[in-house]
Design a protein around this motif. Structure first.
Motif, PDB file in Angstrom:
ATOM      1  N   LEU A 181       7.919  29.951  53.314  1.00 38.75           N
ATOM      2  CA  LEU A 181       7.931  31.080  52.370  1.00 38.75           C
ATOM      3  C   LEU A 181       7.062  32.229  52.881  1.00 38.75           C
ATOM      4  CD1 LEU A 181       8.902  32.112  49.591  1.00 38.75           C
ATOM      5  CD2 LEU A 181       6.801  31.176  48.632  1.00 38.75           C
ATOM      6  N   CYS A 238      14.488  29.084  51.661  1.00 37.21           N
ATOM      7  CA  CYS A 238      13.631  29.254  50.483  1.00 37.21           C
ATOM      8  C   CYS A 238      13.797  28.075  49.532  1.00 37.21           C
ATOM      9  CB  CYS A 238      13.984  30.557  49.773  1.00 37.21           C
ATOM     10  SG  CYS A 238      13.042  30.875  48.286  1.00 37.21           S
ATOM     11  N   PHE A 275      13.769  33.788  45.221  1.00 36.51           N
ATOM     12  CA  PHE A 275      12.534  34.041  45.972  1.00 36.51           C
ATOM     13  C   PHE A 275      11.358  34.292  45.031  1.00 36.51           C
ATOM     14  CE2 PHE A 275      13.015  34.098  50.510  1.00 36.51           C
ATOM     15  CZ  PHE A 275      14.383  34.107  50.698  1.00 36.51           C
ATOM     16  N   THR A 287      10.279  31.030  43.461  1.00 39.76           N
ATOM     17  CA  THR A 287       9.589  30.182  44.439  1.00 39.76           C
ATOM     18  C   THR A 287       8.183  30.709  44.704  1.00 39.76           C
ATOM     19  OG1 THR A 287      11.728  29.732  45.473  1.00 39.76           O
ATOM     20  CG2 THR A 287       9.774  29.169  46.753  1.00 39.76           C
TER      21      THR A 287
END
Lengths: 385, 471
Positions: free
Chosen positions: B42, B210, B258, B261
């Motif tokens: 990430l 991801c 994204f 996460t």
């Protein structure tokens, strides 16, 4: 522990089925209509063409990719039937089906319900909670949409009797059937094929979990569990219900993957764009526009009344410098335009071109002198003079 | 050759992020390898986009040579630094995920759930690789920028249509949301730069990475929090099997995966920092919370949710309560005095049209309790979280405060602003919820672990719950 889990789950399932049956019986009331079947002789092909076949009715979609089959049921009270069942000989990835009907009190008004994409061998269409599904049917039929010239065989068209077993078959279809990705997929997932279908799987599996836990509590209370409360039993029951729900979703994902593989695997990136439905035609048109223009220095103005068409058209035009406005007038005022600017209109568009004056009529009724560079079924390209 | 370029495009960020992260993480950490892989991937992906911005700001073209070289050098620097600063533990042990201490049945179950996660990853990965860009917003205002930036080899500015018209389109482009952050389009640009061509499908591979990172981070932080390997993996499977999370991988191109996460990464690090006070976790939390703001405008509001969390973790209960009661009053006062036309994170007060929309309540409940967006998540939340708070209130104050604030903001958005239509028509509620659901799932897992710990006796205790060996 495994015996406790199995016992609790089995009791939970049994209780759920019993509860579902009682609820069905209470909701369906005294409806005892018999199953109605429509044979191939009772169905008329009003759009598209009928082809000879031994089983069922075989239709060929017309030049715009449509076929309509109609029947005239006699004395059919729509509210007596909670489902319509269609059987096709083959799956058809590129076709969809919708139910249509007219009622005696509705006059010429045609009611319609949901497009199922793709066409599958067995389709159950729920009708019980559709507000317009009432009265006596005057006409009942289906609309098939797909690629021009495609052929489909309808093997069965029926309104099944409102029995519990038919209800379960319909629920099974709603929970496990093939369904394509669409523009709402990124926003929510209901777990069913038709948005008006009930019940949805999550409340059912939550009820199953609750009943299983109650059953475990019952085993503990009656002393049959032999041991103290074991959190692992609760955990396993929860995970088992989660796995059940997830199995339905994984099945759906595999169906969609099969569809995607059939449509796109082995193709290059540009070929995928041309093959994608329904944006493939827009992409192909825009490629012609780019080929015609052959230079990134121009400004592009894209006009369309269609949200999807405008969005896709603009996207495919990049990296050319394009202006597309989702809201407001399709094109800006005349004063904005310069010589050699390009205007792309994608259908549906309300902008008109006057052949006699050679001018485009803008939203504020100004006339903009343009040269027609290209005209297509999808849209047109102009150069500002 | 495409495969090599893709390995470069995805491997370089992984190497960059993992390389630097391993300098700060203790070697004897349970769940270390999944944690490093997840956070490394990430941070590496987000870091690449930061590098691209810097390279562009310095006047250099966006190219595989420039971006690849800079990130390669940085990754190499991290590896070399690790080699010189920690030569004893330089050769990392093979991860065993705590297998050694598991019973036969636990190993079997562990393998089963690992296989289920792998199947999901494969299904979604193939869908992503075969299907060209599909979702609405992706083609309307995310990939539009990527397309232009790839072809112009620079971050050409996007402006509002009115400004575009005023400037005559000279040196600027426009799309439906020109003000949106640059991170997502830069990710797509990066992959296309690596491939050397525009590819509608392969440019979305960062979404798959991801998704994998989400699972690895979740598992790793669960292990750090003291959760046994099997429980951690089962909850990881439950998170990764949620339909709406899966859809955002299969139909890649949105920013929501994204952001979700990034936020859960920050929150998990924050929670474990609040328990162990390890500085690297605190730094990770701060970094990722800040990076939330670079992904989507909502990231600013999720960043703010850490303020009440910091208050309760840093101060005594009495002082925390005082500030937490003061905070809403402060918010109301700010809203009262704040000018209506000033834009904060993409919105102004005037645009929000604050008022209660009761017709949005039922769709919100439907979205969580009836739709299959999150499987049985809502029911788990309702049962487990209250139990955990009842048995050990103090431990979850920090994470509870953060999530309560974030959920409060989400409900405010959909019940009290013009964006209520996003709930009524289910057009954005699911996607915005995706930002928070993984974090709430982490809390649910901690709650389950708490309930297990408080209910455990010599009869019920298992080796699995006590296994804190490094993975």
């Amino acid at each position: 522990m495994p015996k406790l889990v199995l016992c609790s789950l089995t009791t939970g399932c049994a209780a759920l089925l019993l509860g579902a049956y009682l609820l069905f019986w209470w909701q369906s009331g005294q409806h005892t209509a018999d199953t109605r079947f429509w044979s191939s002789q009772q169905l008329s092909v009003v759009v598209g063409s009928r082809l000879p076949t031994k089983d069922g009715i075989r239709v060929k979609l017309d030049a715009v990719g449509r076929a309509v089959l109609i029947s005239s049921p006699s004395n059919m009270v729509l509210s007596d039937y909670a489902q319509i069942h269609l059987r096709f000989l083959d799956d058809s990835l590129h076709s969809s089906v919708a139910l249509i009907w007219k009622t005696t009190k509705g006059g010429n008004r045609i009611f319609s319900l949901d497009h199922y994409t793709p066409v599958q061998r067995s389709i159950w269409i729920p009708t019980s909670n559709v507000p317009a599904w009432k009265g006596t049917a005057l006409e009942l039929g289906i609309v098939l949409d797909g690629r021009p010239g495609d052929e489909l065989t309808l093997a069965g068209f029926s309104a099944p009797s409102p029995s519990f077993s038919n209800h379960l078959k319909s629920v099974y279809f709603q929970w496990t059937s093939y369904s394509s990705w669409d523009m709402t997929s990124s926003n929510h997932y209901q777990g069913i094929a038709a948005t008006n279908a009930t019940p949805k799987p999550v409340p059912v599996f939550a009820a199953l979990l609750a009943l299983s836990l109650l059953s475990y509590a019952g085993l503990l209370f009656t002393g049959r569990a032999h041991k103290r409360f074991d959190l692992r039993v609760v955990a396993v029951l929860t995970v088992a219900c989660w796995l059940g729900l997830d199995a339905l979703w994984q099945t759906r994902l595999l169906h969609k993957l099969h569809n995607t593989h059939a449509s796109f695997s082995g193709l290059k990136s540009t070929e995928k764009l041309a093959a994608a439905a329904p944006s493939g035609e827009i992409y192909s048109f825009i490629q012609k526009v780019k080929h015609h223009t052959n230079s990134p220095q121009y400004r592009f103005f894209l006009g369309s009344r269609g949200d999807y068409e405008g969005m896709r058209g603009a996207y495919y035009l990049y990296p050319y410098n394009v202006l597309w406005r989702r809201y407001g007038p399709e094109l800006p005022d005349k004063a904005i335009f310069r010589r050699d600017d390009r205007i792309v209109l994608l259908n549906p568009s309300e902008i008109r071109f006057n052949k006699e004056t050679g001018a485009m009529i803008l939203p504020n009724q100004d006339q903009l002198p343009v040269e027609v560079l290209m005209v297509d079924d999808i849209g047109s390209l102009y150069r500002v003079l | 050759m495409d495969l090599l370029y893709l390995i470069l495009a995805l491997g370089l960020p992984l190497l960059l992020g993992t390389g630097w992260l391993q300098l700060f993480t203790p070697n004897s950490l349970p769940g270390r390898w999944p944690l490093l892989a997840g956070y490394g991937a990430l941070l590496g992906l987000l870091g690449i986009t930061v590098l691209m911005r810097l390279i562009d700001a310095c006047g250099f073209p966006l190219s595989i040579a420039w971006v690849g070289s800079v990130s390669g050098i940085l990754a190499l620097a991290a590896i070399v630094t690790k080699r010189f600063t920690d030569p004893v533990n330089n050769t990392a042990a093979m991860p065993d995920f705590g297998f050694c201490c598991m019973s036969y049945w636990h190993k079997l179950l562990f393998s089963l759930f690992f296989a289920l996660i792998s199947l999901r990853l494969l299904t979604l990965g193939l869908e992503l690789i075969w299907r060209p860009l599909f979702p609405w917003d992706a083609t309307m205002h995310w990939a539009t920028k990527a397309k232009v930036w790839f072809h112009t080899a620079g971050i050409t500015p996007f402006v509002e249509p009115d400004l575009w018209l005023k400037m005559g389109g000279e040196g600027v482009f426009s799309d439906h949301h020109p003000e949106y952050p640059q991170t997502i389009p830069l990710l797509q640009t990066w992959v296309n730069l690596a491939l050397g061509r525009w590819d509608e499908s392969l440019m979305n591979l960062p979404w798959l990475l991801c998704y994998a990172a989400l699972g690895c981070m979740f598992y790793g932080q669960a292990r750090v929090a003291g959760v046994g390997p099997l429980t951690a993996l089962i909850f990881t499977y439950m998170l990764m099997s949620m339909p709406l999370i899966n859809v955002h991988v299969a139909l890649a191109g949105y920013a929501d995966l994204f952001l979700g996460t990034c936020y859960v990464g920050a929150l998990m690090a924050f929670h474990n920092w609040s328990q162990n006070k390890e500085r690297w976790q605190g730094a990770l939390a701060l970094l990722l919370a800040g990076l939330c703001m670079t992904i989507k405008n909502e990231g600013f509001y999720w960043f703010l949710s850490f303020i009440p969390a910091l208050i309760v973790v840093s101060l005594s209960l009495r002082k925390s309560l005082f500030f937490l009661l003061l905070l809403p009053a402060l918010v109301v006062a700010v809203l009262w005095m704040f000018p209506e036309d000033i834009n904060v994170a993409g919105h102004s007060l005037g645009q929000l049209a604050l008022s209660y929309r009761p017709n949005a309540l039922s769709p919100i409940l439907t979205s969580f309790a009836v739709f299959d967006n999150w499987h049985l998540f809502t029911y788990l939340l309702l049962c487990l979280v209250p139990l955990a708070f009842l048995s050990n209130f103090h431990r979850y104050l920090g994470i509870g405060a953060a999530l309560t604030s974030a959920v409060g903001l989400l409900l405010t958005l959909f019940l009290f602003t013009k964006f209520a239509y996003g709930a009524v028509y289910h057009s954005s509620l699911g996607r915005i919820s995706l930002h928070l659901v993984p974090s709430v799932m982490f809390l649910i897992m901690l709650a389950y672990h708490e309930v297990c710990e408080s209910g455990s006796s010599p009869d019920n205790s298992t080796a699995e719950t006590e296994n804190l060996s490094p993975d």
